[in-house]
Design an enzyme around this catalytic site. Sequence first.
Site, mmCIF file in Angstrom:
data_model
loop_
_atom_site.group_PDB
_atom_site.id
_atom_site.type_symbol
_atom_site.label_atom_id
_atom_site.label_comp_id
_atom_site.label_asym_id
_atom_site.label_seq_id
_atom_site.Cartn_x
_atom_site.Cartn_y
_atom_site.Cartn_z
ATOM 1 N N GLU A 55 3.085 -0.233 1.443
ATOM 2 C CA GLU A 55 2.189 0.920 1.318
ATOM 3 C C GLU A 55 1.278 0.799 0.100
ATOM 4 O O GLU A 55 1.743 0.604 -1.032
ATOM 5 C CB GLU A 55 3.013 2.208 1.219
ATOM 6 N N THR A 69 -3.311 4.222 6.905
ATOM 7 C CA THR A 69 -2.094 3.527 7.299
ATOM 8 C C THR A 69 -2.017 3.348 8.810
ATOM 9 O O THR A 69 -1.621 2.284 9.299
ATOM 10 C CB THR A 69 -0.861 4.303 6.801
ATOM 11 N N HIS A 77 2.985 5.208 -2.869
ATOM 12 C CA HIS A 77 1.938 6.035 -2.262
ATOM 13 C C HIS A 77 1.349 6.954 -3.326
ATOM 14 O O HIS A 77 2.051 7.442 -4.200
ATOM 15 C CB HIS A 77 2.523 6.868 -1.116
ATOM 16 N N ASP A 111 -1.209 -2.426 3.555
ATOM 17 C CA ASP A 111 -1.943 -1.720 4.609
ATOM 18 C C ASP A 111 -3.367 -1.356 4.207
ATOM 19 O O ASP A 111 -4.291 -1.409 5.014
ATOM 20 C CB ASP A 111 -1.176 -0.480 5.067
ATOM 21 N N HIS A 112 -3.567 -0.980 2.941
ATOM 22 C CA HIS A 112 -4.910 -0.583 2.482
ATOM 23 C C HIS A 112 -4.907 -0.509 0.962
ATOM 24 O O HIS A 112 -3.891 -0.777 0.319
ATOM 25 C CB HIS A 112 -5.336 0.758 3.089
#
Length: 728
Positions: A261, A305, A422, A483-484
């Site tokens: 994440e 996500t 996150h 993911d990003h």
Amino acid sequence: MRHYGRINWLKSRNGFVLLLVILIWLKTMVADIADFNLFSGSSPIQMITTILNPLPLALLLIGVAFYFRKTRLFYPIAIVMYLINLGLLYLNVIYYREFTDFMSVAVMLGYNKVNQGLGASGFALTNIHDVLFWLDVPIFIALFFFKKFKFDKVATTKFMGFAFTTLSVFLFMITLALGEMDRPQLITRQFDSKYLVKYLGLDAFTAFDGLRMHGVNEMRKTAKKSDIDKVLAYVKKHNLSDKTKYTGIAKGKNVFVIHLESFQQFALDLKIDGQPVTPFLNSIYHSNSTIAFDNFFHQVGQGKTSDAENMLETGTFGLPTGSLFATQGSDQTFEAMPAILRQTEGYSSAVFHGNNASFWNRNNVYKNMGYQYFFDASYFDTSGEKAMGYGLKDKLLFYDSIPYLERLQQPFYAKYITVTNHFPYALDDIDKDPNFHTTDTDSDVVNGYFETNHYLDQSIQEFFTYLKKSGLYDNSIVVLYGDHYGISNTENKALAPVLGMDASDWTDWDNAQLQRVPFMVNIPGWTGGGIDHTYGGEIDVMPTLLRLLGVDDPEQYINLGQDLLNDKRTQLVAFRNKDWVSPDYSLIGGLLYDKEGHPLDEADLTTAQKKLVTQDTKAVTEQLAISDSVNQKDLLRFYTPKGFTNIIAKNYNYSDGLARLQTLETKLGVRSTDQFTKNNEKSTQSMYVTDAPEKDLPKTDNSRIQQTNPDGGDVTDGGSMSTPVPNP
């Protein structure tokens, strides 16, 4: 101060409406300057339109009140319209601070599917100047309550409503004309959201986006079977079907996909005060048993996500706006990795995620993808401090997943979605490593980011240690991918000194370069790995994995990427907003850069260079358009690959995963291939060692997330409704 203390501005209805319009304009200017940064790098025309564009729709919406002449209707309607406008503005301010983009209608409509955890991050996204957005509201309430404001009971003429409407349309046409002068075909060419907001304003952007979304719905209704032909032709033309030396080297092995994440590539090998941020991931990254990529980019849009998952599982992009998972996932047709591997190689499949199943609409999407099991928050104890706002902490997720993982029939395809790293990166003190000291920048986000990076690294190391002890490691491959981005563009200048860069000359090219995320495939027992410098992105993961796993005829499945391990691949990476990067050039925000990040003037390019840039831009546009056609029209309902059986989502239920695994194990008997059976029907849980301080804390009645399973109702015991989780 006579006339009952009424303020002069508010004596007439005209004045009251104009006051509300002026307040909206002032607040929009605050947001444009302090949050959206719209004036930075703007042309003179863009500055003019940015100043003007809040007025037209504010006049139109609030001016609607003039069509209601009765006092009891006029004032409430004017105030409601004002609050709607203000609410839209502030929601976009909060959203922009996290995603560096404006809220699409699809995001708004899918909010209930993505809002878990936004309470904590939303609060972290507030700023001191936010008081300016809401200061007038309590003042108005006080004026009304203490009767310092009196309604004007003299109705305006019938012409007044028409006059305000005409004025708003006139002002809008001015901004539209200026925008078309500066950017021809502004609307029809669908420039990115920031351009539309600069030229036409936030309200207009939202309205046009709503119309676009309606158009997509109509496209889906009118799609024809023949529409898939163009997609198949594209796939045939761009697919790299020839085998490489890597084809089939992981055939038959279990696949662990670990979703890192918000983890960015720059964190690998980074040291703070001489200490590595991610020492274990560094060792995997440099292992000769790992195929790693250092020019691998995330390609997500507003789906964040969920877009990354969609690319990984299906080889297609997310939507231009909104989330495919949230808006279309409940009835979308997929040709996804879990279904393909099950039907071609006999894999079982599962997802482990410590948030609610409904987050990003996963409980519906995963069924349509063919995932057999989904172990969400309802299967775990998330009480007390065991969870963050977005779910169970990573160390506990890996540890608590073992009773389910060890029952999966092998080979399996198992995905772990981590959440502790996150935003807002606020790790509990008890989880911080006392021996690791993070950065000391002016940004709490940047400082916290490296602490949660370090925690994630420790979590993965503990999981790898378990895999080796339990015997799962030797017959598995582990895929790790980011993911990003984790640090948004608004924080990048605070990050710059940490990376040894100069914040004063930071450019959009620098922002684009930071969109690299890790992609690593660890193959135990194999020694032909290394760091590959090829350019690629998340759209390329599916074809790469299918070939590594030796799936027969992988080219028959519709995926729009290319095998990263094929030397013939095109090293062109498309971003969701139509920007792109390649080894030689990058087109970012309408500006062309060379590989060193220097802006290039088109007039200075050679004919060959112009041709190459034009070809790359066309290729990116075509790839995104093909993906959008597939997803927006749901074209896969018209195409079934040879030997593939379409998924029937209603046959899946995620509330009784453990019970079904145990039943299957009993049915198979000595033919069972799960790790529990291989360990002489004894749990491997004792082989797992974690230093998570919350592991042995008793279950409490409070939790940072609400535990629900859409397939099984409310959970009361930390396990599935039908089968309690065994106590390790």
